[in-house]
Every structure is written in C-alpha cells, then in structure tokens.
Design an enzyme around this catalytic site. Sequence first.
Site, PDB file in Angstrom:
ATOM      1  N   GLU A   1       0.807  -1.215   0.000  1.00  0.00           N
ATOM      2  CA  GLU A   1       0.000   0.000   0.000  1.00  0.00           C
ATOM      3  C   GLU A   1       0.844   1.272   0.000  1.00  0.00           C
ATOM      4  OE1 GLU A   1      -2.645  -3.292   1.303  1.00  0.00           O
ATOM      5  OE2 GLU A   1      -0.588  -2.660   1.798  1.00  0.00           O
TER       6      GLU A   1
ATOM      7  N   HIS B   1     -11.576  -6.194   8.727  1.00  0.00           N
ATOM      8  CA  HIS B   1     -12.261  -5.856   7.484  1.00  0.00           C
ATOM      9  C   HIS B   1     -13.547  -5.078   7.745  1.00  0.00           C
ATOM     10  CE1 HIS B   1      -9.705  -9.278   6.444  1.00  0.00           C
ATOM     11  NE2 HIS B   1      -9.755  -8.881   5.188  1.00  0.00           N
TER      12      HIS B   1
END
Length: 659
Positions: free
Chosen positions: A399, A466
């Site tokens: 990322e 998540h």
Amino acid sequence: MISYNKKRLSKKKLLELYRALLKPRMIEEKMLVLLRQGRISKWFAGIGQEAIAVGVTAALEQDEHIFTMHRNLGVFTTREVPLERLFCQWQGKLPGFTKGRDRSFHFGAPEFNIVGMISHLGPQLSFAGGVGLASNLAKEGKVAVAFTGEGGTSEGDFHEALNVAAVWNLPVIFVIENNGYGLSTPTTEQYACEDLVDRAKGYGMEGHKIDGNNILEVYDTVDKLAKSMRKNPRPVLLECKTFRMRGHEEASGTKYVPKELMERWAKKDPISNYEQFLIKEDILTEEAIQELRKAYKKEIEDGLAIAYATPDVEADLTTEIGDLFAPHTSVSKAPATAQVSTRRFVDAISDGLRQAMEKYDNLVLMGQDIADYGGVFKITDGFTEQFGKDRVRNTPLCESAIIGVALGLSLKGYKAMVEMQFADFVTCGFNQIVNNAAKLHYRWGQNVDLVLRMPTGGGVGAGPFHSQSNEAWFFHVPGLRIVYPSNPEDAKGLLLAAFEDPNPVLFFEHKALYRSMSADIPDDYYTIEIGKAAIARTGSEATIITYGNAVHWAKAAVETLGVDVEVIDLRTLLPLDYETIAASVEKTNRVLLLHEDTMIGGIGGELSAYIAENLFEHLDAPIKRVASLDTPFPFAKDLERQFLPQERLLTALEELLAY
C-alpha cells in the site's frame, strides 16, 4: 588513493566535473562556519560524499527528476539552483522553496526537477517510481533517480518501492549512498548481507556496486545506465561505497567512529584525489584551482548577502491556511440529460469511475486485483477491456509504495485512484498519506491529484480487520479532504467531484450499502459539491447529525419512534458544512451525534465541541453522542449487534426528546 580512468571523457567534461565537485564542498565549509555562528539551525554535512550527488546529476538530462536526501547538496549545485535561494531556504526565509515551512533539504525545487525528502527517509523511493511510471505511460524515454542511505534500506518502503519498480519495469535508478553509518549505527547492525547490491537479484533487477568517491566511475556508470534505461525501461540498484566524514548532523559528532577508519577514508577524499589526478594529467593547475576557489567564494558571499538582507518571514494566517490545498472550487454540476437508471450503490461507484476514466485520459487506477478480476467487489469489472492494463493496474500487496507512485504521477500531471481493498489496510500506507500527500502542497506547492477509495464499515460479519471505521484517523490531518456518501446518487456525484479536485481526497464507501441499496440516479456525468451537507429528513423536534450507513439508522429510528426529527447527512467530513449544522441546530434546539466509528476520539467529539462553543445558546438539552463500543470490531453476529450503535440510538433519541 583513488584510481581514475578518463575513458572517453574530454578535457572540458573532466574540468566540468571538477568544478561541480568543488562548489558544494566550499558551500558546506561556509555553512559549518554559519552553523557555529547561529546563522543556520542545523546542517547535515555531505563532506566526503560529493562525488555521488555530482556524478549522478551530471550524467542525467536536466528534465529528469532526482529525489534527494540529507547529503545531496551537489544535486542542487550541479542543477545550478541559485545560491541565494538555497541560503534563504536554510535560513527559513521567503525566497527559499518552502516559505519558511521546512528546513535543510526537506523541500522540492520543481523548476529544477528536484524533489526533497521527508524525515521518514523511505517514501521518496516509490515517489520516484511514479515518475518512472509516468515516463513509461507517455513513452518519454526518461529516467528518475532516488537516493537513499544504507540505513534507509532497512525500511519497508525500500522493499516495496524496489518490488513495484521491478514488477512494472519502471526506469528508476535507486542509489544507495552506503557511507558506513546510519547516525551512529554501523552497517554491521543494519544488514547481514555482504553488500546491499546483492538484494537486487532478489527483486529480479540489475545491480551495480561502485566506488562512490570516484567521480569518474560514478559519472560513467550512471551515464551508461541512463542511456540504456531510456531505450529499455527498467529499474537498477546502484550501491555507492563512500564514507561520512562528519556527524549525521553536526551536533552528533563522530566519537563513535574508530580513528583509523576516519584516517583511511580521509585519504580517499573525492576532491583532493581528483585534483591531483587532473594536475598529473596536465588538465588542471594550482593557479586555476585558486582562481576557481576565489570565484566560488565571491559567489557564495554574494548569495549570502542577498539572504542576509532578506527579511524574516512574517506569519500571515490567510496564506498559511490558503496554501494547504491547490486552488479549486468544488461545485455541483447537473447532468446533461434527465435520463436516469436504477443502480445499486456499488454500480453507482463503478459508473462514476468509468465516466471519470472517459473524461480524464491521464487518470490511472491502481489497486490489488482491480484489473481482470475486477476487484473484490467487482467495481472495476470490465475496465481493462475498455481502458487497458496501463491505466487499470493490478498492484503488489504494498500500500505504501502504490500511494507513493500516485504522488509521483502527480508530479508529471497525471491523476491517480488507489483502491484500498479494505479501508483497514490503509494503515500500511498511513505515512504516505499523512506525512507526504497531505503536506506536499503546503510545504512546496506540489499538488497531489489522488483519490483514495476506502471500502469501509461493518454489519457484514467481516471481523476486526475488514470492518473498521477509520475515517477519524485522517480527520485530524490538515491537507486532506474526506468524503463519505450514504446513497447511490451522492456516491457517483461526489466521486466525480473528487476526481475534479486536484488535491488528495479519501473517499469512504460503506460495504454494507454496496448491494443493499438502490436508487434512480442520472446516467450522465454530474457532480455534487464537496463540503456541502444534505438534509436527509426535515424535522423540528431535534437534529441527528451523521454520515454513511448511519444516515439510514437515523431515519429508521425516527420512523420507529414516530417523531419529527431532522437528519443531516454530512456527506463530507473534511471540510465540514458548519453552515448547515448551525441552521438546523438553531431550528430544532436539540442535537444527537451519531457515527459507526467508536466513541472516543470519533468525529462526534469534534462536532460536539463546535456546537457547544458556537451554538450553546440555542440548545434546550445536552448534546447526545451515540457510537459503537470502544472495542475492536467483533466477528460473531450477536457481538457485532452489540458493538454497533443502532439499539442504543433509540434509547438516546428518546432521552434527548424527553429532556
């Protein structure tokens, strides 16, 4: 002593390199005097390492980007940056490059294609990768160079940047200035391999190790590499062996360095050795050396005189606030036709992305599995067929590097969208967002044309990694915009508005809404103003201020209780629409703040403070806050029910109305 080989170089080029070497050394010697006099606040000496910065820069074309570190003064002088501007920069004065907002080499000089570091060392490596990607996309045939020290190679950003560059064949020369110590930590405590260039093989890239004190070897190596890479784009790892003859910065000293080591490297001084070589070859004379030194001394003194005569920066609030963002006014734009179609939330996002790609041919989408697979939520399904794999790019799992690449694309006038597969994963790119993207325009005027898509939120049984609502992590960071729609029409319109904005926008999308909510939305391109809240439901008895999926919880609670309560959908969290908030509170006199994020440190706390400070006289009851529990997000269905605030909302709203 250093062994030199002139090879094909002309006398003119050999003398040019000598002049380029001597200039930063003389400037540094003067800076050390000024440091002792208190005329500058800090100095990171590159004495003994000049051959690397000078040799690399001299081998590049003027329009090729260089990403510098602490000890790369030779990059700036070889690119002929005016000395008075450098001296003003180091004294925090306006004619420098950061308006007094940053010091030493933490700056960019866009007109010279130089990009400075941030103190976290590693992020500029992938920044250079973005420039390399832009060169490949435009078929420019250019290279970029990024410097790092041997200590910086221990950072994850080093690995991520090299891995992405290798996978994407980005034309970047990653230069390691291996100078023996990371502050006081020797190389033996930094890495276990024999040479750092050995790592190149693991990334599947070319690697070279050279004598960083030999100006001719540095120049010749980089010249050959750059010419080859312009024709055959690929990354290269170049390890330059050198030594730092002074402290990490002057206050550090060098007591930790063995005396014999200092003496050995002193004999390999890149300037004195090269001087003697040129004299021996009858290319340079002592008289010419003294004449050059005299000329440089005058140039330095003249530049300092200008810097000394320049007044100190005076704080101006309008300028400070105004420079946070590149100029842009967000407006709502109506669609060209009235034609609408029923679309789910997820389809509205996809539609907005597609229309942005059609409008901006310089827009590049990046994210894990977003290409042929279409992303885990299938938002980019079919995009590679329409736009090609150059513009719809699967990324490695890194990322930080991908956000860094997006910053580099901005340097070259591209737009970028980076999808966090889940908003939770943004922690791995946090530094690039809060210390790089958010600060670049404020520091030296570089806009970051980035939309960061963040699938967020719970209610889908996805557990603690998540499901998190992490918008508040970024709410505290000046220089970012945060958008968080609650319905399909807003999702498309705000996403397109985000792409029109040349500044970094974090775009949160609640996963529970993706396929559970549909609405009629315009087929054509349209935008909704960023920074403008919406009244999701009018009412007079109280105001619920919320955003995202919580807007629907609020409306449901109002209907369940059968009360006349207004619901404000913030839609944008940065900037907040204080005008709409104030108008509603003044009308209803009671406020409930609701968000899915946990209570402590949530955005509701800031809203509560604002209302208490500015609208207190309009309140008929204490402000209520309702949020999720202050625990990590749980997985099991009943635990998730307890964690989320819907059930507590009903009770809180009843209490507010009954007060």
